[in-house]
Design an enzyme around this catalytic site. Structure first.
Site, mmCIF file in Angstrom:
data_model
loop_
_atom_site.group_PDB
_atom_site.id
_atom_site.type_symbol
_atom_site.label_atom_id
_atom_site.label_comp_id
_atom_site.label_asym_id
_atom_site.label_seq_id
_atom_site.Cartn_x
_atom_site.Cartn_y
_atom_site.Cartn_z
ATOM 1 N N ARG A 112 1.028 -1.194 0.072
ATOM 2 C CA ARG A 112 -0.081 -0.087 -0.013
ATOM 3 C C ARG A 112 1.012 1.174 0.137
ATOM 4 O O ARG A 112 2.130 0.964 -0.081
ATOM 5 C CB ARG A 112 -0.954 0.086 1.152
ATOM 6 C CG ARG A 112 -0.728 -0.953 2.428
ATOM 7 C CD ARG A 112 0.426 -0.506 3.474
ATOM 8 N NE ARG A 112 0.236 1.289 3.561
ATOM 9 C CZ ARG A 112 0.807 2.016 3.376
ATOM 10 N NH1 ARG A 112 2.091 1.803 3.317
ATOM 11 N NH2 ARG A 112 0.581 3.270 3.664
ATOM 12 N N GLY A 113 0.139 2.465 -0.253
ATOM 13 C CA GLY A 113 0.980 3.761 -0.365
ATOM 14 C C GLY A 113 1.204 3.859 -2.168
ATOM 15 O O GLY A 113 1.187 3.053 -2.889
ATOM 16 N N ALA A 114 0.755 5.075 -2.464
ATOM 17 C CA ALA A 114 0.458 5.174 -3.829
ATOM 18 C C ALA A 114 2.030 4.922 -4.678
ATOM 19 O O ALA A 114 1.560 4.197 -5.668
ATOM 20 C CB ALA A 114 0.368 6.780 -3.877
ATOM 21 N N ASN B 237 -5.007 12.602 0.517
ATOM 22 C CA ASN B 237 -4.177 11.835 1.394
ATOM 23 C C ASN B 237 -5.211 10.956 2.283
ATOM 24 O O ASN B 237 -6.232 11.150 2.262
ATOM 25 C CB ASN B 237 -3.196 12.686 1.868
ATOM 26 C CG ASN B 237 -2.092 11.760 2.352
ATOM 27 O OD1 ASN B 237 -1.525 10.732 1.807
ATOM 28 N ND2 ASN B 237 -1.699 11.949 3.645
ATOM 29 N N ARG C 111 -7.956 -0.493 -6.810
ATOM 30 C CA ARG C 111 -8.130 0.676 -5.822
ATOM 31 C C ARG C 111 -8.150 1.850 -6.486
ATOM 32 O O ARG C 111 -7.596 2.049 -7.488
ATOM 33 C CB ARG C 111 -7.044 0.992 -4.821
ATOM 34 C CG ARG C 111 -6.735 -0.199 -3.784
ATOM 35 C CD ARG C 111 -5.678 -0.074 -2.972
ATOM 36 N NE ARG C 111 -6.148 0.956 -1.706
ATOM 37 C CZ ARG C 111 -5.467 1.327 -0.682
ATOM 38 N NH1 ARG C 111 -4.290 1.259 -0.699
ATOM 39 N NH2 ARG C 111 -5.974 2.025 0.215
ATOM 40 N N GLN D 144 -1.642 2.480 9.824
ATOM 41 C CA GLN D 144 -0.401 2.451 9.157
ATOM 42 C C GLN D 144 0.869 3.173 9.788
ATOM 43 O O GLN D 144 1.976 2.824 9.794
ATOM 44 C CB GLN D 144 -0.347 3.208 7.854
ATOM 45 C CG GLN D 144 -1.282 2.286 6.754
ATOM 46 C CD GLN D 144 -2.835 2.838 6.704
ATOM 47 O OE1 GLN D 144 -3.334 3.212 7.871
ATOM 48 N NE2 GLN D 144 -3.284 2.392 5.826
ATOM 49 N N ASP E 213 -1.790 10.677 -2.140
ATOM 50 C CA ASP E 213 -2.243 9.631 -3.063
ATOM 51 C C ASP E 213 -2.520 10.231 -4.507
ATOM 52 O O ASP E 213 -2.646 9.428 -5.335
ATOM 53 C CB ASP E 213 -3.554 8.934 -2.560
ATOM 54 C CG ASP E 213 -2.896 8.136 -1.405
ATOM 55 O OD1 ASP E 213 -2.547 8.458 -0.267
ATOM 56 O OD2 ASP E 213 -2.563 6.974 -1.477
HETATM 57 O O1 MRU Z 1 -4.537 3.250 2.130
HETATM 58 P P1 MRU Z 1 -2.890 3.270 1.896
HETATM 59 O O2 MRU Z 1 -2.134 2.761 2.868
HETATM 60 O O3 MRU Z 1 -2.367 2.795 0.672
HETATM 61 O O4 MRU Z 1 -2.724 4.835 1.948
HETATM 62 C C1 MRU Z 1 -1.339 5.405 1.820
HETATM 63 C C2 MRU Z 1 -1.418 6.536 2.007
HETATM 64 O O5 MRU Z 1 -2.185 7.384 2.208
HETATM 65 C C3 MRU Z 1 0.056 7.707 2.043
HETATM 66 O O6 MRU Z 1 0.045 8.547 2.730
HETATM 67 C C4 MRU Z 1 -0.034 7.860 0.603
HETATM 68 O O7 MRU Z 1 0.240 6.831 -0.301
HETATM 69 C C5 MRU Z 1 1.342 8.820 0.084
HETATM 70 S S1 MRU Z 1 2.931 8.642 0.492
HETATM 71 C C6 MRU Z 1 3.430 7.415 -0.062
#
Ligand code: MRU
Length: 356
Positions: free
Chosen positions: A46-48, A247, A89, A196, A237
Site C-alpha cells: 500500500r502507499g501510492a 491523502n 483501488r 499504518q 495519493d
Molecule cells: O491506504 P494506503 O495505506 O495505501 O494509504 C497510504 C497513504 O495515504 C500515504 O500517505 C500515501 O500513499 C502517500 S505516501 C506514499
C-alpha cells in the site's frame, strides 16, 4: 530488500507483506498478475508509489503469462490485465500512471516480436521502480532543507520505504533530516483505521533510529495548539492541478489545524502523484473501504463496537490547496500559485523521463 521487486532468477514478483508487520517480516511471491491485483486490493502492499510499481511489475508478469503468438493478441491480453489491475483501488493515481506507462512501452510500434514486447514491459517496470528510489531521495533533500535544528515534525499514515519502492516520501524527508543530524523528533499519528502510522511508520522509525512518539490521531490538534509541533509533513495519493491534496483520511483536519496555529504544512508528492487532468480535488475518487476495518476492533481483549453499527469508512480526504504551505516534489519545493507552478514542475520532470 525493496518493498516490491522482480526476481530475475525465477521471473516472479516479490513484495514485503505489510499486513504482517511489525510482528513478522514476510515476503510474498506472485507468478500470476491476478495475485498482484489481489495483493494491492488486500493491502499486502500500500502507499501510492508502491502500488504504482507493483502494478507495473504485474503488467510485466501478465506479458510473460500470455501465450499470445502475435503482437495484437499480446496487446489484447495486456489490455485485459490493465483493466483488472486498475480495478483494485481507485484513489492513488500512481496505479493508473504505472499501468499506462507499461501499455505505452508495450505498444511501441518498433516492437513487432512478442518476446521483444514482453522484455520491453519488464525493462520499463524496472526503470519505473529504479526512478522511484532516485526521485524519493531528491524529494528528501528538498524537504529536509525545510527542517530546522531541533524541530518536532508531525506525520500522518505511512509514507516511508514501505509506501514506495524504497526510501519514502514524507518519511523519506524525515529520514534525511535525521541523517543530517538535525536533532529532530517525530510525532506519529497512529492513523485509524488501518493503523499504518502505529504499525508501519513506527517500525520504520525503529529501523532508521528516528526518535518518535506515537500519538492517537485525535491528539494531533492538542500538540499543535500547545506549540509542540514545528512543521507537518504528509504524503499524497493524488494531487489535483490546483494543488488540492488527497491523502489518508485525517489529513484534511491536520491541514486546517496547522493553518489555524501558523504551522507550515507540506505534502511530499512525487510528480507521478500529480494528476493534471483533474482541475480540483473535488474530482478525485475517494475509496470507501470495508466496514470491518472499523468494527473488528478489540480493546483489552473485548469487542468495542456493538453488532449492527452503521459505519462510514472513507480511506482518503482532500485538503484544499489554501491550507498547503508548499508541495515538496523531486523537481523543487513548489509554492502557490499551484495551478501554474505545479504544472511547470510536472511538465519539466516528464520531459526528463521522455529524454531518457
Ligand atoms: O491506504 P494506503 O495505506 O495505501 O494509504 C497510504 C497513504 O495515504 C500515504 O500517505 C500515501 O500513499 C502517500 S505516501 C506514499
Amino acid at each position: 530488500m525493496r518493498t516490491v521487486e522482480w526476481d530475475y532468477g525465477r521471473n516472479l514478483v516479490k513484495m514485503i507483506d505489510q499486513r504482517q508487520l511489525p510482528g513478522v517480516f514476510e515476503v510474498a511471491e506472485f507468478s500470476d498478475y491476478h495475485g498482484v491485483a489481489m495483493s494491492i486490493r488486500e493491502m499486502y502492499i500500500r502507499g501510492a508509489p508502491a502500488i504504482g510499481a507493483a502494478a507495473a511489475f504485474g503488467m510485466a508478469l501478465a506479458a510473460r503469462q500470455s501465450n499470445a503468438s502475435n503482437r495484437a493478441a499480446l496487446l489484447n491480453d495486456l489490455d485485459t490485465a490493465a483493466q483488472i489491475l486498475r480495478a483494485t483501488r481507485p484513489t492513488a493515481v500512481n496505479l493508473f500512471w504505472g499501468i499506462e506507462r507499461m501499455l505505452r512501452a508495450a505498444k511501441d510500434e518498433n516492437l513487432t516480436r512478442v518476446d521483444d514486447i514482453r522484455q520491453a514491459v519488464l525493462v520499463e517496470a524496472q526503470q519505473l521502480a529504479d526512478e522511484d528510489v532516485e526521485i524519493n531521495q531528491r524529494m528528501a533533500r528538498h524537504g529536509a532543507a525545510l527542517v530546522k535544528e531541533g524541530d518536532t515534525i508531525l506525520h500522518h499514515c505511512n509514507t516511508g520505504s514501505l509506501a514506495t519502492v524504497d526510501w519514502g516520501t514524507a518519511l523519506g524527508v524525515i529520514r534525511m533530516a535525521n541523517e543530517q543530524g538535525k536533532n529532530i523528533h517525530v510525532l506519529l499519528d497512529e492513523t485509524r483505521p488501518r493503523l499504518q502510522g502505529a504499525s508501519l511508520s513506527a517500525w520504520e522509525c525503529e529501523q532508521y533510529n528516528i526518535p518518535y512518539t506515537l500519538i492517537v490521531d485525535n491528539a494531533a490538534g492538542h500538540y499543535m495548539r500547545t506549540g509542540q509541533v514545528d512543521i507537518v509533513f504528509v504524503g499524497s495519493d493524488r494531487t489535483a492541478a490546483n494543488g488540492d491534496v488527497a491523502n489518508k483520511i485525517g489529513t484534511y483536519k491536520l491541514g486546517v489545524v496547522a493553518r489555524e496555529n501558523g504551522i507550515p504544512f507540506f505534502p511530499v508528492v512525487p510528480t507521478s502523484t500529480v494528476d493534471l487532468t483533474l482541475p480540483t480535488g473535488d474530482d478525485i475518487p475517494i475509496e470507501e473501504r470495508d466496514s470491518a476495518e472499523v468494527t473488528d476492533l478489540t480493546l483489552f481483549g473485548r469487542p468495542v463496537v456493538p453488532k449492527g453499527a452503521k459505519v462510514g469508512n472513507p480511506a482518503f480526504d482532500v485538503t484544499p490547496y489554501k491550507y498547503v504551505t508548499g508541495i515538496v516534489t523531486e523537481h523543487s519545493v513548489v509554492y502557490p500559485p499551484y495551478s501554474i507552478n505545479l504544472r511547470r514542475a510536472v511538465e519539466e520532470e516528464q520531459a526528463k523521463i521522455g529524454k531518457k
